[in-house]
Design a protein around this motif. Structure first.
Motif, PDB file in Angstrom:
ATOM      1  N   PHE A  80       0.844  -1.197   0.000  1.00  0.00           N
ATOM      2  CA  PHE A  80       0.000   0.000   0.000  1.00  0.00           C
ATOM      3  C   PHE A  80       0.875   1.242   0.000  1.00  0.00           C
ATOM      4  CE2 PHE A  80      -2.325   3.325   2.343  1.00  0.00           C
ATOM      5  CZ  PHE A  80      -3.448   3.432   1.518  1.00  0.00           C
ATOM      6  N   ASP A  81       0.541   2.174  -0.892  1.00  0.00           N
ATOM      7  CA  ASP A  81       1.277   3.436  -0.985  1.00  0.00           C
ATOM      8  C   ASP A  81       0.506   4.513  -0.234  1.00  0.00           C
ATOM      9  OD1 ASP A  81       2.837   5.573  -1.585  1.00  0.00           O
ATOM     10  OD2 ASP A  81       2.599   5.460  -3.766  1.00  0.00           O
ATOM     11  N   PRO A  82       0.981   4.920   0.951  1.00  0.00           N
ATOM     12  CA  PRO A  82       0.220   5.917   1.733  1.00  0.00           C
ATOM     13  C   PRO A  82       0.196   7.298   1.098  1.00  0.00           C
ATOM     14  CG  PRO A  82       2.338   5.464   2.770  1.00  0.00           C
ATOM     15  CD  PRO A  82       2.200   4.490   1.636  1.00  0.00           C
ATOM     16  N   THR A  83       1.151   7.589   0.216  1.00  0.00           N
ATOM     17  CA  THR A  83       1.172   8.932  -0.396  1.00  0.00           C
ATOM     18  C   THR A  83       0.031   9.116  -1.394  1.00  0.00           C
ATOM     19  OG1 THR A  83       2.710   8.141  -2.102  1.00  0.00           O
ATOM     20  CG2 THR A  83       3.662   9.099  -0.087  1.00  0.00           C
ATOM     21  N   THR A  84      -0.342   8.030  -2.082  1.00  0.00           N
ATOM     22  CA  THR A  84      -1.424   8.102  -3.068  1.00  0.00           C
ATOM     23  C   THR A  84      -2.696   7.392  -2.608  1.00  0.00           C
ATOM     24  OG1 THR A  84      -0.582   6.111  -4.188  1.00  0.00           O
ATOM     25  CG2 THR A  84       0.234   8.251  -4.948  1.00  0.00           C
TER      26      THR A  84
END
Length: 318
Positions: A81-85
């Motif tokens: 999971f990419d927390p920035t996007t």
């Protein structure tokens, strides 16, 4: 609280999925906040909990099969999971999907899982992103918070439905009821995990007390549910509540299965299996004793041969 689902689907959840999600959360949490570093800093457990992010979550996919109106969730795997996007790594997801299709050709991606106390708005973005893989994905949410007063499993299964809210149609999460489905291998694994020795080096008495406490809680819950069913049937017989033919058939089927546990055939099979288990235990004990005796004999022979070579007094042979 989310509204109930109206899809009519029957969901069956396997314990392996819950174990995988719990292991995923515990492992990542330990990696982000190692116990050794917390202890070295002299922090108390309360201080460590305060510094740990409260919105920490893990993500993954659930796989299984759908037969008609029955959806059975067998397994799961982790996702990046990419927390920035606020999105999932699709390349990683497609690679994992391809690998699982080779090993489990009958399983398909049914949805995804996460951890938390309840579903929020950001979860709907992830949910919609998976609709190109499964047009009606399911969302399995596990609450990792410990609540000793809670008797139900801390797992919720959500579906998405279109509801008109304030004149605007939009997708919302709705609760879906589920049952726990197990196979023999899962029952053995869960029983093994339940009997693992505590990491704090608890004594055998502590483990026995914990085991008996679990059995007592299970019997207490079974007794309370039987009492509720009994009171419901009595009220139905008195005419206080309307008669439910479906429930009466289920109760009759349950009662018909009880005498089978006290039949003569059951007793014969039980005694035969019990005697076989006792025989295997005795054989194991005899084998263990024989092995110990052989070790003693080998040691005596070695000592006898050594004394013979050195010319010392002989050791009487057993």
């Amino acid at each position: 609280m989310a509204p109930s689902s109206s899809s009519g689907l029957t969901f069956k959840l396997h314990p392996l999925v819950m174990l995988n999600i719990s292991d995923h959360f515990t492992r990542v949490k330990t990696q982000l906040n190692p116990p050794s570093s917390s202890c070295a800093a002299g922090n108390t457990p309360a201080a460590v909990a305060a510094t740990f992010p409260q919105n920490f979550r893990v993500y993954g996919c659930v796989i299984g099969a759908q037969r008609g109106r029955t959806v059975e969730i067998f397994n799961s795997f982790e996702l990046v999971f990419d927390p920035t996007t606020d999105s999932l790594d699709r390349a990683f997801l497609e690679k994992k999907q391809e690998l699982y299709q080779k090993v489990f050709p009958g399983f398909y991606i049914l949805g995804w899982y996460s951890t938390g106390s309840e579903a929020n708005e950001s979860d709907m973005h992830i949910h919609k992103a998976l609709m190109d893989i499964n047009e009606s994905p399911v969302y399995v949410l596990l609450n990792p918070a410990i609540n000793h007063a809670q008797k139900d499993l801390p797992v919720t299964i959500y579906e998405s439905e279109f509801h008109v809210i304030d004149g605007i149609p939009q997708s919302i999460f709705v609760d879906a009821s589920y049952t726990i489905e197990t196979v023999e291998a899962e029952r053995i694994s869960v029983d093994h995990v339940a009997h693992l020795k505590p990491s704090d080096g608890g004594s055998a008495a502590t483990q026995l007390a914990a085991h008996l406490t679990g059995i007592h809680s299970a019997i207490k819950m079974l007794n309370s549910r039987i009492r509720v069913l009994f009171q419901y049937l009595v009220a139905m017989q008195k005419g206080d509540i309307p008669c439910d033919d479906s429930l009466l058939r289920q109760a009759a089927g349950l009662l018909r299965s009880l005498p089978a546990a006290h039949s003569e055939k059951f007793n014969d099979n039980f005694l035969m299996e019990y005697n076989d288990k006792l025989l295997m235990s005795y054989l194991a004990m005899i084998t263990n004793c024989t092995s110990n005796m052989n070790e003693v004999v080998d040691k005596v022979k070695t000592a006898y041969a050594k004394k013979s070579r050195t010319g010392g007094s002989r050791i009487p042979f057993m």
